[in-house]
Design a protein around this motif. Structure first.
Motif, PDB file in Angstrom:
ATOM      1  N   ALA A  48       0.823  -1.210   0.000  1.00 26.78           N
ATOM      2  CA  ALA A  48       0.000   0.000   0.000  1.00 26.78           C
ATOM      3  C   ALA A  48       0.859   1.262   0.000  1.00 26.78           C
ATOM      4  O   ALA A  48       0.539   2.236  -0.697  1.00 26.78           O
ATOM      5  CB  ALA A  48      -0.932  -0.008   1.208  1.00 26.78           C
ATOM      6  N   SER A  49       1.942   1.255   0.755  1.00 26.00           N
ATOM      7  CA  SER A  49       2.781   2.458   0.801  1.00 26.00           C
ATOM      8  C   SER A  49       3.464   2.714  -0.539  1.00 26.00           C
ATOM      9  O   SER A  49       3.548   3.856  -0.983  1.00 26.00           O
ATOM     10  CB  SER A  49       3.820   2.341   1.916  1.00 26.00           C
ATOM     11  N   PHE A  50       3.932   1.659  -1.202  1.00 28.05           N
ATOM     12  CA  PHE A  50       4.541   1.867  -2.506  1.00 28.05           C
ATOM     13  C   PHE A  50       3.503   2.204  -3.563  1.00 28.05           C
ATOM     14  O   PHE A  50       3.788   2.945  -4.498  1.00 28.05           O
ATOM     15  CB  PHE A  50       5.360   0.652  -2.933  1.00 28.05           C
ATOM     16  N   ALA A  51       2.293   1.673  -3.411  1.00 30.92           N
ATOM     17  CA  ALA A  51       1.235   2.014  -4.362  1.00 30.92           C
ATOM     18  C   ALA A  51       0.849   3.488  -4.245  1.00 30.92           C
ATOM     19  O   ALA A  51       0.489   4.122  -5.237  1.00 30.92           O
ATOM     20  CB  ALA A  51       0.011   1.136  -4.123  1.00 30.92           C
ATOM     21  N   MET A  52       0.952   4.050  -3.048  1.00 30.53           N
ATOM     22  CA  MET A  52       0.650   5.475  -2.879  1.00 30.53           C
ATOM     23  C   MET A  52       1.868   6.352  -3.150  1.00 30.53           C
ATOM     24  O   MET A  52       1.730   7.508  -3.521  1.00 30.53           O
ATOM     25  CB  MET A  52       0.146   5.736  -1.455  1.00 30.53           C
ATOM     26  N   ALA A  53       3.073   5.825  -2.976  1.00 35.91           N
ATOM     27  CA  ALA A  53       4.277   6.637  -3.127  1.00 35.91           C
ATOM     28  C   ALA A  53       4.587   6.964  -4.584  1.00 35.91           C
ATOM     29  O   ALA A  53       5.050   8.063  -4.880  1.00 35.91           O
ATOM     30  CB  ALA A  53       5.466   5.928  -2.485  1.00 35.91           C
ATOM     31  N   PRO A  55       2.503   7.427  -7.351  1.00 36.15           N
ATOM     32  CA  PRO A  55       1.760   8.571  -7.887  1.00 36.15           C
ATOM     33  C   PRO A  55       2.081   9.875  -7.151  1.00 36.15           C
ATOM     34  O   PRO A  55       2.140  10.938  -7.767  1.00 36.15           O
ATOM     35  CB  PRO A  55       0.290   8.199  -7.677  1.00 36.15           C
ATOM     36  N   ALA A  56       2.322   9.794  -5.850  1.00 36.23           N
ATOM     37  CA  ALA A  56       2.631  11.004  -5.093  1.00 36.23           C
ATOM     38  C   ALA A  56       3.967  11.592  -5.530  1.00 36.23           C
ATOM     39  O   ALA A  56       4.119  12.818  -5.597  1.00 36.23           O
ATOM     40  CB  ALA A  56       2.658  10.702  -3.597  1.00 36.23           C
ATOM     41  N   SER A  57       4.924  10.742  -5.849  1.00 34.75           N
ATOM     42  CA  SER A  57       6.230  11.268  -6.258  1.00 34.75           C
ATOM     43  C   SER A  57       6.151  11.962  -7.615  1.00 34.75           C
ATOM     44  O   SER A  57       6.874  12.915  -7.861  1.00 34.75           O
ATOM     45  CB  SER A  57       7.263  10.151  -6.293  1.00 34.75           C
ATOM     46  N   TYR A  58       5.270  11.509  -8.473  1.00 37.18           N
ATOM     47  CA  TYR A  58       5.154  12.151  -9.780  1.00 37.18           C
ATOM     48  C   TYR A  58       4.219  13.353  -9.763  1.00 37.18           C
ATOM     49  O   TYR A  58       4.451  14.332 -10.454  1.00 37.18           O
ATOM     50  CB  TYR A  58       4.675  11.138 -10.821  1.00 37.18           C
ATOM     51  N   LEU A  59       3.150  13.290  -8.981  1.00 37.03           N
ATOM     52  CA  LEU A  59       2.161  14.364  -9.004  1.00 37.03           C
ATOM     53  C   LEU A  59       2.446  15.480  -8.016  1.00 37.03           C
ATOM     54  O   LEU A  59       2.301  16.651  -8.346  1.00 37.03           O
ATOM     55  CB  LEU A  59       0.769  13.784  -8.724  1.00 37.03           C
ATOM     56  N   LEU A  60       2.833  15.120  -6.805  1.00 36.70           N
ATOM     57  CA  LEU A  60       2.933  16.126  -5.751  1.00 36.70           C
ATOM     58  C   LEU A  60       4.329  16.681  -5.555  1.00 36.70           C
ATOM     59  O   LEU A  60       4.489  17.842  -5.207  1.00 36.70           O
ATOM     60  CB  LEU A  60       2.443  15.535  -4.422  1.00 36.70           C
ATOM     61  N   LEU A  61       5.338  15.866  -5.720  1.00 36.36           N
ATOM     62  CA  LEU A  61       6.687  16.290  -5.371  1.00 36.36           C
ATOM     63  C   LEU A  61       7.529  16.609  -6.598  1.00 36.36           C
ATOM     64  O   LEU A  61       8.662  16.186  -6.724  1.00 36.36           O
ATOM     65  CB  LEU A  61       7.369  15.217  -4.515  1.00 36.36           C
ATOM     66  N   ASP A  62       6.963  17.381  -7.477  1.00 34.82           N
ATOM     67  CA  ASP A  62       7.706  17.834  -8.640  1.00 34.82           C
ATOM     68  C   ASP A  62       8.632  18.951  -8.182  1.00 34.82           C
ATOM     69  O   ASP A  62       8.179  20.003  -7.745  1.00 34.82           O
ATOM     70  CB  ASP A  62       6.730  18.318  -9.710  1.00 34.82           C
ATOM     71  N   CYS A  63       9.930  18.726  -8.269  1.00 35.44           N
ATOM     72  CA  CYS A  63      10.889  19.691  -7.739  1.00 35.44           C
ATOM     73  C   CYS A  63      10.877  20.967  -8.580  1.00 35.44           C
ATOM     74  O   CYS A  63      10.954  20.923  -9.799  1.00 35.44           O
ATOM     75  CB  CYS A  63      12.288  19.108  -7.734  1.00 35.44           C
ATOM     76  N   GLY A  64      10.792  22.087  -7.894  1.00 29.09           N
ATOM     77  CA  GLY A  64      10.801  23.382  -8.568  1.00 29.09           C
ATOM     78  C   GLY A  64      12.213  23.928  -8.684  1.00 29.09           C
ATOM     79  O   GLY A  64      13.202  23.283  -8.353  1.00 29.09           O
ATOM     80  N   GLN A  65      12.306  25.161  -9.147  1.00 29.16           N
ATOM     81  CA  GLN A  65      13.599  25.804  -9.331  1.00 29.16           C
ATOM     82  C   GLN A  65      14.293  26.098  -8.000  1.00 29.16           C
ATOM     83  O   GLN A  65      15.502  26.074  -7.897  1.00 29.16           O
ATOM     84  CB  GLN A  65      13.405  27.122 -10.103  1.00 29.16           C
TER      85      GLN A  65
END
Length: 182
Positions: A48-53, A55-65
């Motif tokens: 479950a943690s990897f299944a949630m991690a 999508p969260a890494s691609y959608l929420l944690l997009d590194c900014g400048q």
């Protein structure tokens, strides 16, 4: 046979027939079932943690400048891994996922089986869970080394998770070794 021999039976017969069988007091929790349920929960929590991690890494944690997370409402900093750290976390992720399947299978079979077989399967399940949790501790260690300084929230959550898993694993081993078969 004389009357004296009838009145005084041999001492061996007296000791075996008059001994009381003492039964040790059971533990306040069912050892095999509780340990197997914990191991099954821990295996499912990995998936479950990897299944949630992902999508969260691609959608929420997009590194900014500026080095922070792309979304302003996410209070996590962006973590930049080196090539070696990225390879190690990838290998640990795949090992965690590969080891969780036999852990879940052994835990489910321990819940279905009874007696010594259930105890042995619960032992296998909790042993695999302890190995998984040691890999999880290494995974968290790599992430903590790569995390920017000043973020104590990462360290607190990581340490509490690792210590909690270690305590539950130890309690599971104690329950199996000290408990009775159900």
């Amino acid at each position: 046979m004389d009357d004296k021999a009838r009145m005084n039976p041999p001492a061996l017969l007296l000791t075996t027939s008059m001994e009381k069988k003492t039964k040790k007091a059971p533990l306040p929790w069912p050892s095999v079932k509780l340990t197997a349920k914990y191991a099954l929960y821990a295996a499912c929590a990995v998936y479950a943690s990897f299944a949630m991690a992902y999508p969260a890494s691609y959608l929420l944690l997009d590194c900014g400048q500026d080095g922070s997370a792309g979304q302003s409402w996410v209070p996590l900093p962006c973590i930049e891994l080196t090539d070696a750290e990225a390879m190690e976390t990838s290998a640990l992720r795949s090992r965690l996922l590969w080891c969780s399947a036999p852990q879940a299978a052994a835990a489910a079979l321990a819940l279905l089986a009874g007696g010594r077989r259930g105890r042995a399967l619960a032992f296998v399940a909790i042993a695999i869970a302890a190995a998984n949790h040691s890999m999880f501790a290494r995974f968290v260690g790599v992430i903590l080394v790569a995390a920017p300084t000043g973020h104590l929230l990462y360290g607190f959550y990581a340490a509490s998770g690792v210590v909690g898993y270690a305590l539950c694993d130890l309690l599971g081993f104690m329950a199996i070794f000290m408990g009775e078969d159900e």
